[in-house]
Scaffold this motif. Sequence first.
Motif, short mmCIF file in Angstrom:
data_model
loop_
_atom_site.label_atom_id
_atom_site.label_comp_id
_atom_site.label_asym_id
_atom_site.label_seq_id
_atom_site.Cartn_x
_atom_site.Cartn_y
_atom_site.Cartn_z
N PRO A 78 5.15 2.66 13.95
CA PRO A 78 5.07 4.06 13.53
C PRO A 78 5.74 4.34 12.18
N LEU A 79 6.82 3.64 11.87
CA LEU A 79 7.51 3.84 10.60
C LEU A 79 6.62 3.48 9.41
N LEU A 80 5.71 2.51 9.58
CA LEU A 80 4.86 2.05 8.49
C LEU A 80 3.51 2.77 8.42
N VAL A 81 3.13 3.47 9.47
CA VAL A 81 1.84 4.16 9.49
C VAL A 81 1.69 5.17 8.34
N PRO A 82 2.70 6.01 8.04
CA PRO A 82 2.53 6.93 6.90
C PRO A 82 2.32 6.21 5.57
N ILE A 83 2.93 5.05 5.40
CA ILE A 83 2.73 4.28 4.17
C ILE A 83 1.29 3.79 4.09
N VAL A 84 0.78 3.24 5.19
CA VAL A 84 -0.61 2.77 5.23
C VAL A 84 -1.56 3.94 4.99
N ASN A 85 -1.30 5.07 5.61
CA ASN A 85 -2.16 6.24 5.43
C ASN A 85 -2.16 6.71 3.98
N ILE A 109 -1.56 4.89 1.27
CA ILE A 109 -2.31 3.90 0.49
C ILE A 109 -3.81 4.13 0.69
N ASN A 110 -4.22 4.29 1.93
CA ASN A 110 -5.65 4.49 2.21
C ASN A 110 -6.18 5.78 1.61
N THR A 111 -5.39 6.83 1.63
CA THR A 111 -5.81 8.12 1.10
C THR A 111 -5.84 8.14 -0.42
N GLU A 112 -4.82 7.56 -1.04
CA GLU A 112 -4.67 7.69 -2.50
C GLU A 112 -5.21 6.51 -3.30
N PRO A 170 -12.04 -1.50 0.71
CA PRO A 170 -11.85 -1.42 2.16
C PRO A 170 -10.48 -0.83 2.48
N LEU A 171 -10.37 -0.13 3.59
CA LEU A 171 -9.11 0.47 3.99
C LEU A 171 -8.12 -0.59 4.43
N VAL A 172 -6.84 -0.33 4.21
CA VAL A 172 -5.78 -1.21 4.68
C VAL A 172 -5.70 -1.06 6.19
N ASN A 173 -5.73 -2.20 6.90
CA ASN A 173 -5.64 -2.15 8.35
C ASN A 173 -4.64 -3.17 8.90
N SER A 174 -3.89 -3.80 7.99
CA SER A 174 -2.85 -4.73 8.42
C SER A 174 -1.78 -4.83 7.33
N ILE A 175 -0.62 -5.33 7.76
CA ILE A 175 0.50 -5.52 6.85
C ILE A 175 1.00 -6.94 7.05
N LEU A 176 1.16 -7.68 5.97
CA LEU A 176 1.69 -9.03 6.01
C LEU A 176 3.00 -9.02 5.24
N ILE A 177 4.08 -9.43 5.88
CA ILE A 177 5.40 -9.43 5.26
C ILE A 177 5.86 -10.88 5.12
N ASN A 178 6.17 -11.29 3.90
CA ASN A 178 6.71 -12.62 3.63
C ASN A 178 8.22 -12.55 3.60
N ARG A 179 8.87 -13.54 4.22
CA ARG A 179 10.33 -13.64 4.21
C ARG A 179 10.69 -14.98 3.58
N TYR A 180 11.52 -14.94 2.56
CA TYR A 180 11.91 -16.14 1.84
C TYR A 180 13.35 -16.48 2.20
N ASP A 181 13.56 -17.70 2.68
CA ASP A 181 14.86 -18.12 3.18
C ASP A 181 15.54 -19.07 2.20
N GLY A 182 15.95 -18.56 1.05
CA GLY A 182 16.67 -19.38 0.09
C GLY A 182 15.78 -19.94 -1.00
N SER A 183 16.37 -20.76 -1.86
CA SER A 183 15.66 -21.27 -3.03
C SER A 183 14.56 -22.27 -2.66
N HIS A 184 14.61 -22.84 -1.47
CA HIS A 184 13.57 -23.78 -1.03
C HIS A 184 12.32 -23.06 -0.50
N SER A 185 12.43 -21.77 -0.30
CA SER A 185 11.34 -20.98 0.26
C SER A 185 10.47 -20.43 -0.86
#
Length: 112
Positions: A59-66, A68-71, A77-92
């Motif tokens: 729910p916290l991310l739904v207004p952000i997606v909305n 993006i889709n509106t503006e 195509p409309l945004v229908n998913s979120i992919l978050i990358n996490r980098y764990d140090g300089s080797h990532s």
Amino acid sequence: SQLVSRAEVRESTESSLIELLESQLSNFKAENGRSVLVFGEKYHYPGAKSSNQVSTIPPLLVPIVNKINTELCSTSPLVNSILINRYDGSHSFLPQHSDNELLIHLSPASTH
């Protein structure tokens, strides 16, 4: 009613996002030099390990997606998913790749 400054809203939103991500740490999946967390519809790309799971957009991310889709998605195509990358140090890292899936861009590929 009390007026809330933009800085206070930003700080509150940032804290909420950090809490959300911290609550999801065990759901990140190791993938090609980084960890990935996906919310929303299935999204497949070469090397994907995390996109097999379908998870509701929080729910916290739904207004952000909305927003993006509106503006920003009037001709895309409309945004229908979120992919978050996490980098764990300089080797990532995120390997060089091309976002050329037709579901993302209807125009020629862009390399990141």
